[in-house]
Design a protein around this motif. Structure first.
Motif, short mmCIF file in Angstrom:
data_model
loop_
_atom_site.label_atom_id
_atom_site.label_comp_id
_atom_site.label_asym_id
_atom_site.label_seq_id
_atom_site.Cartn_x
_atom_site.Cartn_y
_atom_site.Cartn_z
N HIS A 459 0.86 -1.18 0.00
CA HIS A 459 0.00 0.00 0.00
C HIS A 459 0.90 1.23 0.00
O HIS A 459 1.65 1.45 0.96
N LEU A 460 0.83 2.02 -1.05
CA LEU A 460 1.65 3.23 -1.13
C LEU A 460 0.98 4.36 -0.35
O LEU A 460 -0.24 4.52 -0.42
N ALA A 461 1.79 5.13 0.35
CA ALA A 461 1.25 6.26 1.12
C ALA A 461 2.37 7.22 1.46
O ALA A 461 3.54 6.98 1.15
N SER A 462 2.03 8.31 2.12
CA SER A 462 3.01 9.33 2.53
C SER A 462 3.76 8.86 3.78
O SER A 462 3.30 7.94 4.48
N PRO A 463 4.87 9.52 4.12
CA PRO A 463 5.58 9.16 5.36
C PRO A 463 4.71 9.30 6.61
O PRO A 463 4.78 8.47 7.52
N ALA A 464 3.87 10.34 6.65
CA ALA A 464 3.02 10.53 7.84
C ALA A 464 2.02 9.38 7.96
O ALA A 464 1.82 8.82 9.05
N THR A 465 1.41 9.01 6.85
CA THR A 465 0.45 7.90 6.87
C THR A 465 1.15 6.59 7.21
O THR A 465 0.62 5.75 7.97
N ALA A 466 2.36 6.40 6.66
CA ALA A 466 3.10 5.17 6.95
C ALA A 466 3.43 5.08 8.43
O ALA A 466 3.24 4.03 9.07
N ALA A 467 3.92 6.19 9.00
CA ALA A 467 4.28 6.18 10.43
C ALA A 467 3.06 5.94 11.30
O ALA A 467 3.10 5.16 12.25
N ALA A 468 1.95 6.60 10.96
CA ALA A 468 0.72 6.43 11.75
C ALA A 468 0.25 4.98 11.69
O ALA A 468 -0.19 4.41 12.68
N SER A 469 0.39 4.36 10.51
CA SER A 469 -0.05 2.98 10.34
C SER A 469 0.84 2.03 11.14
O SER A 469 0.35 1.03 11.70
N ALA A 470 2.14 2.34 11.22
CA ALA A 470 3.05 1.51 12.00
C ALA A 470 2.64 1.52 13.47
O ALA A 470 2.67 0.49 14.15
N ILE A 471 2.25 2.66 13.94
CA ILE A 471 1.89 2.80 15.36
C ILE A 471 0.53 2.16 15.65
O ILE A 471 0.34 1.49 16.65
N ALA A 472 -0.39 2.34 14.70
CA ALA A 472 -1.74 1.78 14.90
C ALA A 472 -1.75 0.26 14.67
O ALA A 472 -2.57 -0.44 15.26
N GLY A 473 -0.88 -0.21 13.76
CA GLY A 473 -0.92 -1.64 13.41
C GLY A 473 -1.87 -1.91 12.25
O GLY A 473 -2.05 -3.04 11.82
N PHE A 474 -2.48 -0.87 11.76
CA PHE A 474 -3.36 -0.98 10.60
C PHE A 474 -3.28 0.34 9.81
O PHE A 474 -2.72 1.31 10.32
N CYS A 476 -3.86 3.78 8.76
CA CYS A 476 -4.39 4.77 9.70
C CYS A 476 -4.16 6.20 9.20
O CYS A 476 -3.08 6.53 8.71
N ASP A 477 -5.17 7.01 9.33
CA ASP A 477 -5.10 8.43 8.97
C ASP A 477 -4.20 9.15 9.98
O ASP A 477 -4.49 9.14 11.18
N PRO A 478 -3.09 9.76 9.53
CA PRO A 478 -2.16 10.37 10.49
C PRO A 478 -2.81 11.51 11.28
O PRO A 478 -2.39 11.80 12.39
N ARG A 479 -3.86 12.11 10.73
CA ARG A 479 -4.51 13.22 11.43
C ARG A 479 -5.23 12.74 12.68
O ARG A 479 -5.44 13.50 13.61
#
Lengths: 483, 203
Positions: A459-474, A476-479
């Protein structure tokens, strides 16, 4: 689709004497008009990595030719290098010869090499602007399709094949068909916390992955003007995923400020002279591209891909599309195959999809501002249990800067691996590979089947979205994490 | 140095459906470490073929020995790897017919004397159906007249004029020509600030 219709309908011609940025640069580089729309162009900068330069050097050696102008040729190993801490040339034994042969050839043929162990080493498209090798209005080619990246500083740059690499080495020229021009204007302002990665994914989703075919793209408009140079490089990076070999942002004060004092930029009085020249390059008022497209930048939300083409993209709060709604049979089949490969169900929200790996890196998103975007999201938080998070800075200098300003520490404390520079998991040629069936959120540029490893789901995404997803485990919208 | 003149390509065809078939699928990145292109032919579409378990177009017995590959839109998009046309060429293909091609891919094809002919989406559909109905028929791509002939009739193809001339005149090989334009290269280079003044000249 309305946009596609507009793309097809608008055909403009410039008034006499009015030229587009692209045309000005192309014309001064033309050595011979070869007829039928082909020109022989001078190549101002040729950059190489260890995969596509070897054949070229062999060609020189086998035919008794020499590198025509070694001063205009630069190289770095990036594709197959290990990104593990304390890596060496022989960390991955089957690739050692590619790295050492580049080293030997640099000595023999005299081109500049940013070698392993040199803090200037990194991904070619990251270090070319960082070192001031890529300059506004200069032609730059490399045997790599993402060479369009450095259009972000206003270079006229594109990726070439092995046969062309040989030609460039021997002649410092290239035969090219003159493309038509496509200007994409991002009107209005971006919403808060939306990145240029979201802009370009959104654009590819709207226009399609083949829509730029045959065009040199110029990104313009207020939302592009307000981007810093690093964000412009990200924007131009995915031009090839739009189907265009060339993507550019015309130079302006932001560009000149970025390039001032770079190691290979012109120095002192020469820099002032260069800026005077660069100021003449942007498109003339009243000049028109062959096609013009406008996009409302204020409508862009964080984007994430769901399928196996960069055009398979949705807003992070949208649902996975249903193949039944595809506008053609070919597309319907492609969507069905993509959903099967990705193991996703139509109609479900894309967010909350569980993930295994997060990769922050690649020539798209591995610059200091990308590291900062990820660190902003990750500060004081932890990568979710069972998720592997990798951050691979784009160059030794990016790595050093992030270690100096503390962003590396924030990411390490959050549980991300902090690695050595290289292409890493974007092309998955080294040992940074996504295992079959595993799902990754990646800041790279290609979600093709098998790209990040056989059976890998990207799944391609921005660094903010990627980091948020790493923390959520799914996904995830970084906002959401920020608030 | 003059190369082979390429006026036509003919033979049986293979139908490969799907838009946006990228060069990573044509030849996976692990083969980029090959020092030469020789032997790449057998690895064309390796992962796709493995996944399709014998149902891939390249493993379809009806298309055995095909010289022409018929594809849909944006074929060969993605990575610039010349290994992609090289693998297909070494697999036996001499021409590609489709709605559209990745630009770097089609340039790499020309540099290797391979033809990329574009047809309208309707004609590609017709041609695919015709070949599937009778895979033994001979398809001809004529560079001179820019046509594709099959049992479905003679269709008008698009081949850029410059590419057409390079193929017909045998000047398609990128390193085969123009190495003698040295004086003109010098003259242009002299006018470019990027070559003379902006560049840091090494010791």
């Amino acid at each position: 689709m309305e946009l596609r219709e507009r793309l097809g309908r608008k055909r403009m011609t410039s008034p006499p004497g009015k030229k587009m940025f692209f045309d000005k640069v192309w014309d001064v580089h033309r050595i011979i008009d070869l007829g039928d729309g082909f020109d022989l162009l001078h190549v101002d900068r040729h950059v190489m990595h260890e995969i596509t330069s070897t054949d070229g050097i062999e060609f020189l050696d086998n035919t008794g030719r020499t590198l025509r102008n070694a001063d205009l040729n630069f190289a770095t190993p990036d594709h197959v290098v290990s990104t593990a801490p304390n890596r060496k040339s022989d960390s991955i034994p089957q690739f050692t010869h590619m790295i050492t042969s580049m080293r030997d050839n640099s000595k023999k043929h005299g081109f500049t090499l940013f070698d392993l162990g040199d803090e200037r080493q990194g991904i070619v498209h990251v270090i070319a602007p960082e070192q001031g090798i890529a300059l506004p209005g200069a032609t730059l080619v490399c045997g790599d399709s993402h060479t369009c990246t450095v259009g972000g500083v206003g270079a006229l740059s594109w990726g070439i094949g092995t046969s062309e690499v040989k030609h460039v080495m021997a002649t410092q020229t290239i035969v090219q068909r003159r493309p038509k021009t496509l200007r994409i204007s991002f009107d209005n302002s971006l919403s808060k916390n939306i990145s240029s990665k979201d802009m370009i994914l959104y654009l590819i989703g709207r226009l399609g992955a083949a829509s730029g075919d045959g065009y040199a793209v110029e990104y313009a408009g207020p939302a592009v003007k307000s981007l810093d140079v690093e964000a412009r490089l990200t924007l131009c990076n995915l031009s090839i995923e739009l189907g265009a070999k060339i993507g550019q942002v015309a130079p302006d004060d932001t560009t000149y400020e970025y390039l001032n004092d770079r190691p290979f930029s012109p120095k002192g009085g020469l820099f002032d002279q260069a800026v005077r020249h660069w100021r003449t390059l942007p498109s003339d008022e009243g000049a028109a591209a062959d096609k013009e497209v406008s996009i409302d930048a204020s409508a862009i939300q964080p984007q994430v891909t769901w399928g196996t083409s960069p055009e398979h993209v949705v807003g992070i709060n949208e649902t996975i599309p249903d193949p039944k709604s595809a506008d053609s049979d070919v597309k319907k089949r492609a969507w069905e195959a993509a959903l099967k490969y990705m193991d996703l169900e139509p109609g479900k929200p894309i967010s909350k999809t569980p993930i295994d790996i997060v990769f922050i890196g690649s020539c798209t998103n591995s610059r200091l501002s990308d590291i900062h975007a990820a660190a902003d999201v990750a500060e004081g938080k932890k990568v979710a249990k069972g998720v592997r998070g990798l951050v691979v800075p784009g160059s030794g200098l990016v790595k050093k800067a992030a270690e100096f300003d503390g962003s590396a520490e924030i990411l390490r404390n959050a549980g991300f691996e902090w690695r050595e520079p290289g292409c890493s998991m974007c092309v998955a040629m080294n040992d940074d590979v996504v295992a079959s069936g595993k799902r990754t959120v990646s800041t790279s540029n290609r979600n093709f089947e098998g790209r990040q490893g056989d059976g890998a789901r990207t799944h391609l995404a921005s660094p903010a979205t990627a980091a948020a997803s790493a923390i959520a485990g799914f996904i995830c919208d970084p906002r959401q994490l920020k608030s | 140095m003059s190369e082979r003149k390429i006026g036509t390509a003919s033979g049986r065809a293979c139908v490969l459906r799907g838009n946006d078939i990228d060069t990573d699928r044509i030849i996976p990145a692990r083969y980029l470490m090959c020092v030469t292109f020789e032997g790449l032919g057998e690895f064309a579409f390796e992962d796709d073929r493995k996944e399709a378990k014998g149902n891939h177009a390249l493993d379809d017995e009806r298309f055995n020995g095909a010289k022409i590959l018929v594809v849909e839109s944006n074929f060969g998009c993605g990575s610039s790897r010349e290994h992609a046309p090289q693998a297909l060429m070494r697999h036996g293909f001499t021409a590609f017919i489709g709605v559209s091609f990745g630009e770097i891919f089609s340039g790499n094809c020309t540099a290797n004397g391979l033809i990329c002919a574009r047809l309208s989406p309707e004609d590609v559909t017709k041609l695919m159906e015709s070949v599937e109905l009778d895979p033994t028929q001979e398809i001809t791509v004529d560079v001179e007249s820019k046509t594709v002939s099959s049992k479905a009739g003679t269709m008008k193809a698009e081949i850029p004029e410059g590419v057409r001339n390079q193929l017909l005149e045998g000047t398609w090989h990128a390193t085969g020509v123009l190495l003698d334009a040295s004086a003109q290269i010098e003259a242009t280079a002299r006018q470019l600030p990027y070559v003379n003044t902006f560049v840091e000249i090494s010791d």
